[in-house]
Design a protein around this motif. Structure first.
Motif, short mmCIF file in Angstrom:
data_model
loop_
_atom_site.label_atom_id
_atom_site.label_comp_id
_atom_site.label_asym_id
_atom_site.label_seq_id
_atom_site.Cartn_x
_atom_site.Cartn_y
_atom_site.Cartn_z
N GLY A 88 0.83 -1.12 0.12
CA GLY A 88 -0.11 0.03 0.03
C GLY A 88 0.90 1.30 -0.08
N LYS A 89 0.96 1.92 -1.06
CA LYS A 89 1.90 2.96 -1.13
C LYS A 89 1.45 4.22 -0.41
CE LYS A 89 -0.72 4.89 -5.43
NZ LYS A 89 -0.69 5.29 -6.77
N LEU A 90 0.38 4.40 -0.02
CA LEU A 90 -0.02 5.59 0.93
C LEU A 90 0.05 5.18 2.53
CD1 LEU A 90 -2.59 7.70 -1.22
CD2 LEU A 90 -0.09 8.05 -0.79
N ARG A 91 -0.15 4.12 2.84
CA ARG A 91 -0.01 3.45 4.22
C ARG A 91 0.94 4.17 5.02
NH1 ARG A 91 -2.00 -2.58 4.74
NH2 ARG A 91 -4.16 -2.41 4.02
N ARG A 92 0.96 4.43 6.20
CA ARG A 92 2.00 5.04 7.00
C ARG A 92 3.00 4.36 7.25
NH1 ARG A 92 -1.28 7.06 10.20
NH2 ARG A 92 -0.99 9.21 9.73
N THR A 147 4.04 1.68 5.38
CA THR A 147 5.06 1.64 4.18
C THR A 147 5.82 2.71 3.86
OG1 THR A 147 3.03 0.49 3.06
CG2 THR A 147 4.94 1.18 1.68
N LEU A 148 5.47 4.04 4.05
CA LEU A 148 6.24 5.10 3.73
C LEU A 148 7.25 5.12 4.97
CD1 LEU A 148 3.77 7.85 2.85
CD2 LEU A 148 5.39 6.72 1.50
N VAL A 149 7.17 4.70 6.33
CA VAL A 149 7.96 4.73 7.43
C VAL A 149 9.09 3.61 7.07
CG1 VAL A 149 8.46 4.20 9.92
CG2 VAL A 149 6.60 5.54 9.06
N ALA A 150 8.71 2.48 6.69
CA ALA A 150 9.56 1.34 6.39
C ALA A 150 10.55 1.78 5.10
CB ALA A 150 8.90 0.02 5.90
N SER A 151 10.05 2.65 4.01
CA SER A 151 10.59 2.86 3.20
C SER A 151 11.91 3.96 3.46
CB SER A 151 9.90 3.61 2.11
OG SER A 151 10.61 4.19 0.85
#
Length: 226
Positions: free
Chosen positions: A161-165, A167-171
């Motif tokens: 999920g590209k907009l999940r929090r 996902t962005l934190v892990a990236s």
């Protein structure tokens, strides 16, 4: 004056139609009253216990479960992109600092792949006696690792999920770890910090910081397109 004349009436109980004496109807009234008393009799009350009721043991698992549920809901929720431009303006500034540092030390870029494409195109026309006969190789490594990074980060963000929090934190956490590893390789002396000239006898593992930082830059580009 003479007293009033009174007559006494005697009721024969054997005479038909005569009223029966009251003594015969009294037992029936007594039975009815007794039955009423029995029906309205209150049940005996039990004595109240003065001892305290057994206290329930507190469920210590509920707060932890509630915290876990809130944390899961928070990190799996999708973030708003209302002010995402401010975040990625900071990312662009950081990318410029990294690119300028890498170009000063290694003569190539890790984020601006347009410049690497130019260096790669000019590599075939560079004479062998130049000071950088294998400068195109560094640009090729950077371009290849950047493409691998785009492939890896794009598939991962679309899967989770590209907009999940989360996902962005892990990236961004993975990108931070990669930058730290690249900096440590230079600081502890594993990789020479200045490689202006690549010769035939150079150790090719020294381009490892270029590969790592190009892979990290790809994650930043993918994140900006979420």
């Amino acid at each position: 004056m003479h007293p009033p004349h009174t007559t006494e009436t005697t009721v024969d109980p054997n005479t038909p139609g005569s009223a029966k004496p009251s003594q015969h109807s009294f037992p029936n009234s007594f039975v009815a009253v007794s039955s009423l008393d029995r029906t309205t009799e209150m049940p005996p009350t039990q004595p109240m216990s003065t001892s305290d009721p057994p206290s329930e043991k507190p469920d210590i698992s509920r707060p932890s479960q509630s915290l876990l549920h809130r944390s899961q809901s928070y990190f799996t929720a999708e973030v708003s992109t209302a002010h995402a431009d401010l975040l990625f303006l900071c990312c662009c500034f950081i990318s410029g600092l990294v690119d300028s540092t890498i170009y000063n030390s290694f003569g190539t870029f890790v984020s601006m792949q347009t410049g690497n494409t130019i260096f790669l195109g000019l590599g075939g026309a560079t004479p062998e006696d130049t000071s950088k006969p294998y400068g195109w190789a560094k640009s090729l490594v950077s371009i290849a690792c950047f493409c691998l990074g785009c492939l890896a980060f794009s598939h991962a963000t679309h899967y989770f999920g590209k907009l999940r929090r989360i996902t962005l934190v892990a990236s961004f956490l993975v990108q931070t770890i990669i930058i730290i590893i690249a900096a440590m390789l230079v600081e502890i002396g594993v990789v020479e910090g200045r490689l202006d000239t690549i010769t035939d006898d150079i150790d090719w593992y020294t381009v490892l910081p270029i590969a790592l930082l190009s892979f990290q830059s790809a994650g930043q580009i993918v994140g900006s397109r979420a």
